[in-house]
Design a protein around this motif. Sequence first.
Motif, PDB file in Angstrom:
ATOM      1  N   LEU A   6       8.683  23.519   2.074  1.00  0.00           N
ATOM      2  CA  LEU A   6       7.558  22.814   2.693  1.00  0.00           C
ATOM      3  C   LEU A   6       6.327  22.870   1.806  1.00  0.00           C
ATOM      4  O   LEU A   6       5.953  23.925   1.286  1.00  0.00           O
ATOM      5  CB  LEU A   6       7.231  23.430   4.050  1.00  0.00           C
ATOM      6  CG  LEU A   6       8.108  22.984   5.221  1.00  0.00           C
ATOM      7  CD1 LEU A   6       7.626  23.625   6.507  1.00  0.00           C
ATOM      8  CD2 LEU A   6       8.112  21.464   5.329  1.00  0.00           C
ATOM      9  N   LYS A  30       8.031  18.182   7.347  1.00  0.00           N
ATOM     10  CA  LYS A  30       9.047  18.287   8.375  1.00  0.00           C
ATOM     11  C   LYS A  30       8.794  17.222   9.418  1.00  0.00           C
ATOM     12  O   LYS A  30       7.692  17.142   9.965  1.00  0.00           O
ATOM     13  CB  LYS A  30       8.996  19.683   9.001  1.00  0.00           C
ATOM     14  CG  LYS A  30      10.258  20.079   9.709  1.00  0.00           C
ATOM     15  CD  LYS A  30      10.223  21.552  10.079  1.00  0.00           C
ATOM     16  CE  LYS A  30      11.509  21.937  10.785  1.00  0.00           C
ATOM     17  NZ  LYS A  30      11.502  23.340  11.204  1.00  0.00           N
ATOM     18  N   GLU A  31       9.799  16.374   9.640  1.00  0.00           N
ATOM     19  CA  GLU A  31       9.685  15.341  10.671  1.00  0.00           C
ATOM     20  C   GLU A  31      10.609  15.731  11.796  1.00  0.00           C
ATOM     21  O   GLU A  31      11.816  15.579  11.672  1.00  0.00           O
ATOM     22  CB  GLU A  31      10.123  13.983  10.112  1.00  0.00           C
ATOM     23  CG  GLU A  31       9.016  13.173   9.489  1.00  0.00           C
ATOM     24  CD  GLU A  31       9.554  11.875   8.877  1.00  0.00           C
ATOM     25  OE1 GLU A  31      10.740  11.550   9.108  1.00  0.00           O
ATOM     26  OE2 GLU A  31       8.787  11.200   8.187  1.00  0.00           O
ATOM     27  N   TYR A  54      13.833  17.943   7.411  1.00  0.00           N
ATOM     28  CA  TYR A  54      12.928  18.049   6.265  1.00  0.00           C
ATOM     29  C   TYR A  54      13.032  16.776   5.448  1.00  0.00           C
ATOM     30  O   TYR A  54      14.124  16.289   5.188  1.00  0.00           O
ATOM     31  CB  TYR A  54      13.307  19.246   5.399  1.00  0.00           C
ATOM     32  CG  TYR A  54      13.161  20.560   6.119  1.00  0.00           C
ATOM     33  CD1 TYR A  54      11.945  21.222   6.131  1.00  0.00           C
ATOM     34  CD2 TYR A  54      14.230  21.118   6.808  1.00  0.00           C
ATOM     35  CE1 TYR A  54      11.785  22.424   6.801  1.00  0.00           C
ATOM     36  CE2 TYR A  54      14.103  22.312   7.489  1.00  0.00           C
ATOM     37  CZ  TYR A  54      12.883  22.967   7.483  1.00  0.00           C
ATOM     38  OH  TYR A  54      12.738  24.146   8.154  1.00  0.00           O
ATOM     39  N   ASP A 102      13.039  17.839  13.374  1.00  0.00           N
ATOM     40  CA  ASP A 102      13.863  18.917  12.846  1.00  0.00           C
ATOM     41  C   ASP A 102      14.281  18.690  11.405  1.00  0.00           C
ATOM     42  O   ASP A 102      14.948  19.519  10.803  1.00  0.00           O
ATOM     43  CB  ASP A 102      15.139  19.048  13.698  1.00  0.00           C
ATOM     44  CG  ASP A 102      14.829  19.785  14.985  1.00  0.00           C
ATOM     45  OD1 ASP A 102      13.783  20.457  15.023  1.00  0.00           O
ATOM     46  OD2 ASP A 102      15.624  19.665  15.931  1.00  0.00           O
ATOM     47  N   ASP A 151      12.401  25.807   5.210  1.00  0.00           N
ATOM     48  CA  ASP A 151      10.959  26.020   5.147  1.00  0.00           C
ATOM     49  C   ASP A 151      10.455  26.340   3.750  1.00  0.00           C
ATOM     50  O   ASP A 151       9.299  26.078   3.423  1.00  0.00           O
ATOM     51  CB  ASP A 151      10.560  27.176   6.074  1.00  0.00           C
ATOM     52  CG  ASP A 151      10.427  26.699   7.512  1.00  0.00           C
ATOM     53  OD1 ASP A 151      10.374  25.470   7.699  1.00  0.00           O
ATOM     54  OD2 ASP A 151      10.379  27.552   8.410  1.00  0.00           O
ATOM     55  N   GLN A 192      17.732  20.115   3.438  1.00  0.00           N
ATOM     56  CA  GLN A 192      18.046  20.832   4.674  1.00  0.00           C
ATOM     57  C   GLN A 192      18.549  22.243   4.372  1.00  0.00           C
ATOM     58  O   GLN A 192      18.436  23.145   5.189  1.00  0.00           O
ATOM     59  CB  GLN A 192      19.088  20.076   5.508  1.00  0.00           C
ATOM     60  CG  GLN A 192      18.867  18.569   5.594  1.00  0.00           C
ATOM     61  CD  GLN A 192      17.440  18.172   5.920  1.00  0.00           C
ATOM     62  OE1 GLN A 192      16.808  18.795   6.773  1.00  0.00           O
ATOM     63  NE2 GLN A 192      16.915  17.169   5.256  1.00  0.00           N
TER      64      GLN A 192
END
Lengths: 306, 327, 378
Positions: free
Chosen positions: C255, C351-352, C356, C354, C252, C248
């Motif tokens: 990802l 990402k599920e 990660y 909100d 991004d 968290q």
Amino acid sequence: MSTILIIEQILNGLQSGIMLFLMAAGLTLIFGVMGLINLAHGSLYMIGAFAAAAVAGLTGSFVLALIAAMAAAAIAGVLVEMLVIRRLYATDHLDQVLATFALILIFSEGTRWVFGSFPLFLDIPDYLSGPVTLPGGIQYPFYRLVLICVGLLVAAGLGLLITRTRIGIQIRAGENDREMIAALGVDISKLYTLVFALGAALAGLAGALVGAIQSVQVGMGEPVLILAFVVIVIGGIGSIKGALIGALLVGLTDTLGGVFLPQLFKLFMEPSAAQSSGSALASMAIYILMGAVLIWRPTGLFGARP
Amino acid sequence: MIRERTLNGLVLVLLLAVPLWAMFNDQPFTITLATRAVIFALAAVGLNIALGLGGLVSLGHAAFFGIGGYAMGILAHHAQTYTPVMELPFLIEGTKSMPVIWLVAMVTSGIAAFLIGILSLRTAGVYFIMITLAFGQMFYFFSISWAAYGGEDGLLIYVRNDFPGLNTLVPINFFAICFTILCLVLLLNGLLARSPFGLALNAARQAPQRVQTVGLDPQRLKLVAFVISGVITGLAGALFADLNRFVSPTMFSWQMSGEIMIFIILGGNARLCGPVVGAVVFVMLEHFLGGLSEYWHIYLGALLLLVVFFARGGLVGLIAGREVAHD
Amino acid sequence: MKLKSLILSTALAALASGASAEGVKVGMITTLSGGGAGLGIDVRDGFMLAIGQSDRTDIEVVIEDDLRKPDVAVQLADKMIQSEKVDVMTGIIWSNLAMAVIPSATAQGKFYLSPNAGPSALAGKGCHKNYFNVAWQNDNLHEAAGAYAKGTGYKNSFILAPNYPAGQDALTGYKRMYDGELAGEIFTKLGQTDYAAEIAQIRASGADSVFFFLPGGMGISFLKQYADSGVDLPVVGPAFSFDQGILQAVGDAALGVVNTSQWNKDIDNATNAAFVETFQAEYGRLPSLYASQGFDTANLLISALEIAHPDDADAFRTALEAANFDSTRGDFEFGPNHHPIQDIYAREVIKEGDVYTNKIIGVALENHSDAYAVDCSF
């Protein structure tokens, strides 16, 4: 090793140096004016980063986060100054070291108590992210360029503040003779609180700016604090100019040493041994630099001669 | 108010009585804790010579603590793997003998203190604090990347080193060794403070110019104090490594330097037994406050602040009052 | 040092049920405060969840905080062995602390079940019959990353790790399975937070992929700066920089990154599903790799206790070797050096909503043991 890579590494060194300057400037001002050694300066840096992460998480605005970071660090600074530091001006450095060491313990564990044990999230806003192409085809992260600019602006602003404003005159007078300016009717305790808040806000700003590209976690301030000490010892305690030059020297030595020393060792050692002993020497390079400067000039490059 | 000398005696008797009680009640861990306190006290007594007598606020004494630790670690490591420490230019073998290890620890940390001292004493005041801190960090980073001796993992010694005529693995025996050394060093410290050297050093701290006018070199006095200080802290480091049968770079960390300084200020700066009281109280706090809360560092911090504000002479000062001569 | 003991069973309960078997005392030394506390807290929570779910009421767990300091850990181990007289020890997160504690604990006849650290010295010549590692040998996840890189067809990797023993092992582990060229090999400073210089070198190196091992805050810093640098080579790493607790904070920037792990929350078996669900219900957060390791460690212990008490060392050891418990990883068995033989997966960060998290994209190494087992003889 290409020229482009060398230029890019020099930029990296400048950028890390200029962020160190934000930390070192506050430390050196506080010491110059109040004669106080503040180990808890790293905690103010951490508070800045945590406040920024919390506000960015709530509002999504990076600018608000930066403001919050400066405000939170300044408020923490003022509180610390009024509750703790104020009692320490008259004492020797030993008490100051102990009390501010105690503050580190309180701030670190307090932050962990409030925010938990895991690192927090803080990221660069979209409008500052990604690389830009500089003349000569160098790809460089835009955000790091922004950091360099912000740092230089702060340095210039501080320079103006010190040389051109009434507060600056009082600060300089305070560095020279504390009793005298009190006798001349300057409210010395207000001045102290102000300088402390200013130094704290700069540390908080640095914490937030750097936190966006690093990990926002408890204990992040102490390594930077020690580097900042090295900076002001090299630059000369109390000197803003010294802090700037010292910070750039330390930033460049640290970055370039880490890159080029292993390469240098590879000329006469086998690669993996060169890599590890080069890295080992690089991690000590700034301390060697500091030792060398002090042998040459015991009060630093721009420190007052005794 | 109790006289300070009575208090010193009481502290040492108590420090001896607790492990003895623990031995008869089969509480070996209490003896380990007491040994830890004694070794910390020794390290702080070392720093106190530079700090209390010489006025040298060194925030880098972990360097000597760590050098002592690594002297033990390296010698014992080579002894347990049956490899020489070095073969050229001359052969040096590892050893498991405590007295030899202590000697090496004291000599190496003395040399280090001499070199660091020469450089650092060119500066004074805050510069001195910061430069010693930086030298400590230099050793820390070096030890982390020194792969030959375990780097960050440190060095593990399987069996505690030998002392002629004693089984050092029995907790109370090792405690006795450490306690005896502490008492000897305290005695030395007391004699040193009253010796011509100690008096001159005291004067050099308070009025360097006057010392100079009578023909003494204040810098040289301080350097000697710094070296003696480093030697004692180095010895403590070797003992600490032997207590844990383990050394690692954490012995070099700047938090360690800070803790050694805390022992002194907690107990009482420049008091003979200040560091002893400080170290004992710190180890007890660590042990009992840790039981109260995960966040016990907050309480420790608050307590330290209280000491700075309200007990300027440390705990010894609080009990024995400000009667000490060199103040 | 924390002195909080969690006494799960009371003497009263034992009396009331008329149980004649004597209780079992477990000593857990782990990192609960300061930097890196998150890992220890997860191991503890996973472990205690399993103990709470079992119907044994005679297991007493003494938990102490090592502050991530080796000397404190050694001292706590002395205390556990000398004063608390524990039967089994567990909990240590970091390899350097493990090296300080485990050899002397096993030499004194205690059983040690490692929920995390698996230094190579304890897997090879220094192995001990009473030491079991329930997580992995330190090299395993790096080897899996190397195997994944090889399988994907990377030919020119740039690899970096901090300059300390675990970092050196990481690069060795990667190179053991990867057979392409190296575009560069860098040791960074331990605790380093700025990787601009390294990223510039990666950019200039002409590499086709990057492997890094930078645990904790170092990995967060590296990933954020890497994502911002415009270098878009694929990145592979071990799970440590991509786990639930830390992900968290990376956001991004993580990802799509492939990382290797012996566990993930989507491994499809009943034990794992129940573990993920009950862990979330109990603690209000998704479990991490470390939590799963703590959970498995406790279940291994319970399974062996069903058969023998640690006082009967030979029988208890045989019961541990059988590893007859339902692991969150599905199949689980011990190799001859008491380290796991298990599948190691390649996962991808997704990402599920909100949050990660990771999903498994393949098996990097099947039934993988470790390179040191051949050197081990009890």
